[in-house]
Design an enzyme around this catalytic site. Sequence first.
Site, PDB file in Angstrom:
ATOM      1  N   ASP A  28     -16.592   0.684  18.217  1.00  0.00           N
ATOM      2  CA  ASP A  28     -17.598   1.041  19.572  1.00  0.00           C
ATOM      3  C   ASP A  28     -17.800  -0.081  20.338  1.00  0.00           C
ATOM      4  O   ASP A  28     -18.425  -0.207  21.360  1.00  0.00           O
ATOM      5  CB  ASP A  28     -18.652   2.027  18.957  1.00  0.00           C
ATOM      6  CG  ASP A  28     -19.725   1.095  18.158  1.00  0.00           C
ATOM      7  OD1 ASP A  28     -19.139   0.324  17.522  1.00  0.00           O
ATOM      8  OD2 ASP A  28     -21.043   1.333  18.165  1.00  0.00           O
ATOM      9  N   GLU A  51      -6.775  -2.461  10.636  1.00  0.00           N
ATOM     10  CA  GLU A  51      -6.995  -3.774  11.021  1.00  0.00           C
ATOM     11  C   GLU A  51      -5.948  -4.707  10.543  1.00  0.00           C
ATOM     12  O   GLU A  51      -5.290  -5.784  11.557  1.00  0.00           O
ATOM     13  CB  GLU A  51      -8.250  -4.322  11.152  1.00  0.00           C
ATOM     14  CG  GLU A  51      -9.084  -3.595  12.349  1.00  0.00           C
ATOM     15  CD  GLU A  51      -9.763  -2.373  11.854  1.00  0.00           C
ATOM     16  OE1 GLU A  51      -9.308  -1.934  10.383  1.00  0.00           O
ATOM     17  OE2 GLU A  51     -10.655  -1.740  12.449  1.00  0.00           O
ATOM     18  N   HIS A 114     -25.381  -1.939  13.288  1.00  0.00           N
ATOM     19  CA  HIS A 114     -24.393  -1.672  12.421  1.00  0.00           C
ATOM     20  C   HIS A 114     -23.116  -2.693  12.612  1.00  0.00           C
ATOM     21  O   HIS A 114     -23.121  -3.315  13.647  1.00  0.00           O
ATOM     22  CB  HIS A 114     -23.744  -0.173  12.563  1.00  0.00           C
ATOM     23  CG  HIS A 114     -23.139   0.110  13.950  1.00  0.00           C
ATOM     24  ND1 HIS A 114     -24.051   0.016  14.975  1.00  0.00           N
ATOM     25  CD2 HIS A 114     -21.905   0.236  14.091  1.00  0.00           C
ATOM     26  CE1 HIS A 114     -23.117   0.520  16.150  1.00  0.00           C
ATOM     27  NE2 HIS A 114     -21.821   0.328  15.450  1.00  0.00           N
ATOM     28  N   HIS A 115     -22.454  -2.824  11.540  1.00  0.00           N
ATOM     29  CA  HIS A 115     -21.297  -3.588  11.413  1.00  0.00           C
ATOM     30  C   HIS A 115     -21.983  -5.216  11.369  1.00  0.00           C
ATOM     31  O   HIS A 115     -21.375  -6.262  11.503  1.00  0.00           O
ATOM     32  CB  HIS A 115     -20.131  -3.631  12.737  1.00  0.00           C
ATOM     33  CG  HIS A 115     -19.784  -2.456  13.161  1.00  0.00           C
ATOM     34  ND1 HIS A 115     -19.498  -1.499  11.807  1.00  0.00           N
ATOM     35  CD2 HIS A 115     -18.811  -2.071  14.053  1.00  0.00           C
ATOM     36  CE1 HIS A 115     -18.902  -0.480  12.411  1.00  0.00           C
ATOM     37  NE2 HIS A 115     -18.545  -0.718  13.482  1.00  0.00           N
ATOM     38  N   GLY A 417       3.239 -14.988   1.896  1.00  0.00           N
ATOM     39  CA  GLY A 417       3.711 -14.034   1.115  1.00  0.00           C
ATOM     40  C   GLY A 417       2.575 -13.216   0.779  1.00  0.00           C
ATOM     41  O   GLY A 417       2.424 -12.825  -0.234  1.00  0.00           O
ATOM     42  N   ASP A 448       9.030  -0.645  -3.158  1.00  0.00           N
ATOM     43  CA  ASP A 448       8.092   0.413  -3.391  1.00  0.00           C
ATOM     44  C   ASP A 448       6.660   0.169  -3.670  1.00  0.00           C
ATOM     45  O   ASP A 448       5.616   0.742  -3.118  1.00  0.00           O
ATOM     46  CB  ASP A 448       8.481   1.486  -4.524  1.00  0.00           C
ATOM     47  CG  ASP A 448       8.688   1.014  -5.861  1.00  0.00           C
ATOM     48  OD1 ASP A 448       8.951  -0.478  -5.934  1.00  0.00           O
ATOM     49  OD2 ASP A 448       8.657   1.399  -6.846  1.00  0.00           O
ATOM     50  N   ASN A 475      12.164   0.294  -7.191  1.00  0.00           N
ATOM     51  CA  ASN A 475      12.300  -0.132  -8.452  1.00  0.00           C
ATOM     52  C   ASN A 475      11.106   0.083  -9.335  1.00  0.00           C
ATOM     53  O   ASN A 475      11.005  -0.862 -10.332  1.00  0.00           O
ATOM     54  CB  ASN A 475      13.063  -1.723  -8.439  1.00  0.00           C
ATOM     55  CG  ASN A 475      11.961  -2.529  -7.737  1.00  0.00           C
ATOM     56  OD1 ASN A 475      10.842  -2.292  -7.402  1.00  0.00           O
ATOM     57  ND2 ASN A 475      12.392  -3.733  -7.433  1.00  0.00           N
ATOM     58  N   GLY A 477       7.776  -0.465  -9.309  1.00  0.00           N
ATOM     59  CA  GLY A 477       6.469  -1.328  -9.376  1.00  0.00           C
ATOM     60  C   GLY A 477       6.824  -2.543  -9.057  1.00  0.00           C
ATOM     61  O   GLY A 477       7.786  -3.014  -8.181  1.00  0.00           O
ATOM     62  N   GLU A 481       6.439  -9.499  -9.603  1.00  0.00           N
ATOM     63  CA  GLU A 481       5.673  -9.996 -10.699  1.00  0.00           C
ATOM     64  C   GLU A 481       5.830  -9.990 -12.495  1.00  0.00           C
ATOM     65  O   GLU A 481       5.592 -10.693 -13.130  1.00  0.00           O
ATOM     66  CB  GLU A 481       4.009  -9.087 -10.367  1.00  0.00           C
ATOM     67  CG  GLU A 481       3.793  -8.918  -8.983  1.00  0.00           C
ATOM     68  CD  GLU A 481       3.242 -10.393  -8.404  1.00  0.00           C
ATOM     69  OE1 GLU A 481       3.566 -11.337  -9.201  1.00  0.00           O
ATOM     70  OE2 GLU A 481       2.622 -10.318  -7.568  1.00  0.00           O
TER      71      GLU A 481
END
Lengths: 567, 567
Positions: A28, A51, A114-115, A417, A448, A475, A477, A481
């Site tokens: 707004d 955003e 607000h915000h 990254g 994925d 794959n 997951g 990592e």
Amino acid sequence: MGKISLGKYLFERIHQQNVGTIFGVPGDYNLNLLDKVYEVDGLEWRGNCNELNAAYAVDGYSRVKGFGAFVTTFGVGELSAINGTAGSFSEHVASIHVVGIPAVSSQKNHLLLHHTLGNGDFTVFHKMASMVTHKSSVITEGSTAVAEIDLLIREAIIHSKPVYLAYPANLVEYEVDESLLDTPLDLSLPPNNADAEEEVLNGVIDLISKAKKPVILIDSCCARHNCTPEARQLIELTKFGFAVTPMAKGAKDIFEDHEGYAGVYVGDLSYPDVKEYVESADLILSLGAILSDFNTGSFSYSYATKNVVEFHSDYTKIKAARYPEVQMKPTLQKLLASSALKEALTNFTPVPVKRVPLPLETLGPDADLTQQWFWTKLSSFLQEGDVVISETGTSSFGIIQTDFPKDVLGISQVLWGSIGYSVGAAFGAVVAAEEIDPNKRVLLFVGDGSLQLTVQEISAMARNHKNPYLFVLNNDGYTIERLIHGETATYNDIQPWDHQKLLDTFKADNAETLRVSKVKEAADLFKDEKFAKNDKIRLIEVMLGKMDAPVNLVKQAERSANTNAEN
Amino acid sequence: MGKISLGKYLFERIHQQNVGTIFGVPGDYNLNLLDKVYEVDGLEWRGNCNELNAAYAVDGYSRVKGFGAFVTTFGVGELSAINGTAGSFSEHVASIHVVGIPAVSSQKNHLLLHHTLGNGDFTVFHKMASMVTHKSSVITEGSTAVAEIDLLIREAIIHSKPVYLAYPANLVEYEVDESLLDTPLDLSLPPNNADAEEEVLNGVIDLISKAKKPVILIDSCCARHNCTPEARQLIELTKFGFAVTPMAKGAKDIFEDHEGYAGVYVGDLSYPDVKEYVESADLILSLGAILSDFNTGSFSYSYATKNVVEFHSDYTKIKAARYPEVQMKPTLQKLLASSALKEALTNFTPVPVKRVPLPLETLGPDADLTQQWFWTKLSSFLQEGDVVISETGTSSFGIIQTDFPKDVLGISQVLWGSIGYSVGAAFGAVVAAEEIDPNKRVLLFVGDGSLQLTVQEISAMARNHKNPYLFVLNNDGYTIERLIHGETATYNDIQPWDHQKLLDTFKADNAETLRVSKVKEAADLFKDEKFAKNDKIRLIEVMLGKMDAPVNLVKQAERSANTNAEN
């Protein structure tokens, strides 16, 4: 004298910088500002699903077209986007983030709107933005706003960084002279200090004249600071061999089919021939280096020579000597025009590049797909002019072993990254690509796991009738990592999704969804002429093993794990 | 003496604060820290689909259980989450955000690591976090870490605000004495200044003794700062009538079936009877007020009296006199225990509340659903103990006209108002609710526009086998924005989704998807005993008109548009 609203002025100025689309999310405090987008001929509003995705989209758009813009609302909207802007800052991408903020009077009266944080402080968000942008401004009155807007856009473009503009809701209709738009923005770089520049040129030419095996190493900031035309000319003029870093793979003007192209140099994670060619050089001309861990094989550069010239956007370095503010682009232009350079090259004999074709893994047609096979074979599907976006993880490492035809633009976020980036960036890239040429294909490669962060931006592609190729590498997951730490830990698992239903769920109206899991299926697809035409939005689910990964990622992951554990 | 790792210590301390789940997203700087979550008995790791959703989830969890924690990685992860943390800061929600950061040695050497801004500055993200948290710390050595952790958690809980902890990857295994955990954290508030407190008590009791028609007005900070038990006792002891604000609707201990309950007070956007009852008071005891625009009908409070006592978490105000650091909770406790109060009440005659039942719009069974009918009728479906989450927009305004049975907890983000919040918060709330009682139902009300920002968190609910009710109010776009500005502007349009396919796409394995568009369909559903049992995850698409909205939202939107346009 004709008058236009300040709001329209802002978007006209942005439009003048080769920008055809404004991204963002309505709120707004920005709604009446958004009305002004529609008043600019040739400018389109394309809303994002959130955003952060808007910031990613602008980053992707800017990497294709050189500059981009998005609008969010105060507080909630801008903070959701700030990680995307930080990524643009980290990776030198030019953009402007326009934030619709409460009216100046509301701010002065510290209204509990607000915000807000509930403490009457309206300055916090701007302070945060200023930490991850090159320059930021808050418009407080109409009379100075034109100069602020012009300066911000100039700074973003010449420094190739994001900037931030807070725009109060009450100043949208403030009138300014329309004729101000007749004077184009001055986007020229400040000239180099003549003495320092001359010293640099002499030093570089002297090194070149003595070099038997010089190598040009092209990195990300060469592309981001729009120095690839000069890099290309330097290659043609000198006949020096050249290599790129992972961050510069697919840089504009730098073509892999060139006879001088040695490959991707990633320190000791490079292919042996590339490593040997680069590290045996007796002179390195480094253009726009960003020596980050993932861009250098964890800091494993190992040149035989100390004759290194580093050209940067804001300084030059010759061996150990640093020349502040001697900027890459004007320096290269002077170098190219120098008769002394031509003289220095008179007796130079090019050292041929011995390019061994990337080895394609030998697999039978019914074998399960592997990363090793997939990334190399992908080379056969790519076409001149494609835009290839690879997500951080297996994709950004895998794409290193794909050969790019001429004029393929590569987009990846190797330094910052942020996982999920590639999906938002793909939306921006496909919008930008179509503005250039509707036949230009855009291909996204995302795992994925990463897809789950930003999946809804596929909906924005569908809404805007864009036709990217969305390769979802399934794959099961977070494989990157798992390679670094926690192979069996459940924190690297994710909810399996039915990717086959995604395009339907988002009601993409001209869509195709496929799945490939065997070598033959992928090979057939890559040969299929109908599939090769970007006439619909396509999602291709590529089934891969849970711990399967490109070889260079496996090595990088070991090193990252060690760095994290160091005391 | 037994030793444990510092990483385990951190999570044990968090677990001691009634926390059964750690939320977040893995990243390579936090992986070895995440291993420690699994070492704590009774503590679960539940990964989110992205970091903003993780921050929202923790906020929702904390509103149900009082405190919450999440872990992200450095830079990219923490910045993605920062809007969620700012929301917790704005709305006084206690939480801890733990960020896995590079090893201390990497920081000292300014290594150009991924997830950095590329300038060697590792301090930027902490600086940004410090602006939207109550307290923040970066662990730099093991020896001081225990004290820092304990202080952070204490500060978060006693001030009901978020805190931030940056945790270097190399200090996970640092050893500390296990016996430190035997001493519970001191969570007592510092005592009030005795003289100031006595003056306040005397002042309040004096005003009470003279009042004929006092009203207790309960607002958000009363709930957030855990003062609702005292508020409840004050209501019982005094027999004063009471009202709540939108932000306090569904506050713990404050039951709408109480004979003294007048309704929701939103200035002149209140129902006439509520407005009359509150504004004709001759004494207002205001508990934990947050006088924001959407919480006050755009600042339209209009009491007849100047006899207003404001109790806040960190000060008290009697008429115009301000008493810094006289805190609400100990003051109310002293007040309740005071014999002078009982004396002052001796001759008080309660003023009965005349509660007119909320009017149900008269619509035939085949009529299209309306917001007006839906929100009122929803009262019949709610049960004691439910948790009701309403998204900013039509839902947060609509829920005001829903009657809550006893002990229904309301969650909304009226001040910060970040759209998409409710979906992440619902995941946190449903995890928290199940930790309290598996039969506790969690109901989310979210518009189709807001859902697009954070939709993937439904996948996290499915992954964790949670059974919320997801009411998706489909009105084809951003209706609240259309009411404020741009009714026909395309920036308020969104891509229509096939909501019927969402649960299948996320592979929710015990799921039901429904759609209601007619009055009879919704009325039947609200009576259906099978539907009333939370034994599966359910998505209920509620079809509503594009410009249909609760009456109070229409009025609020007009006011917001005016405020934005003010010069």
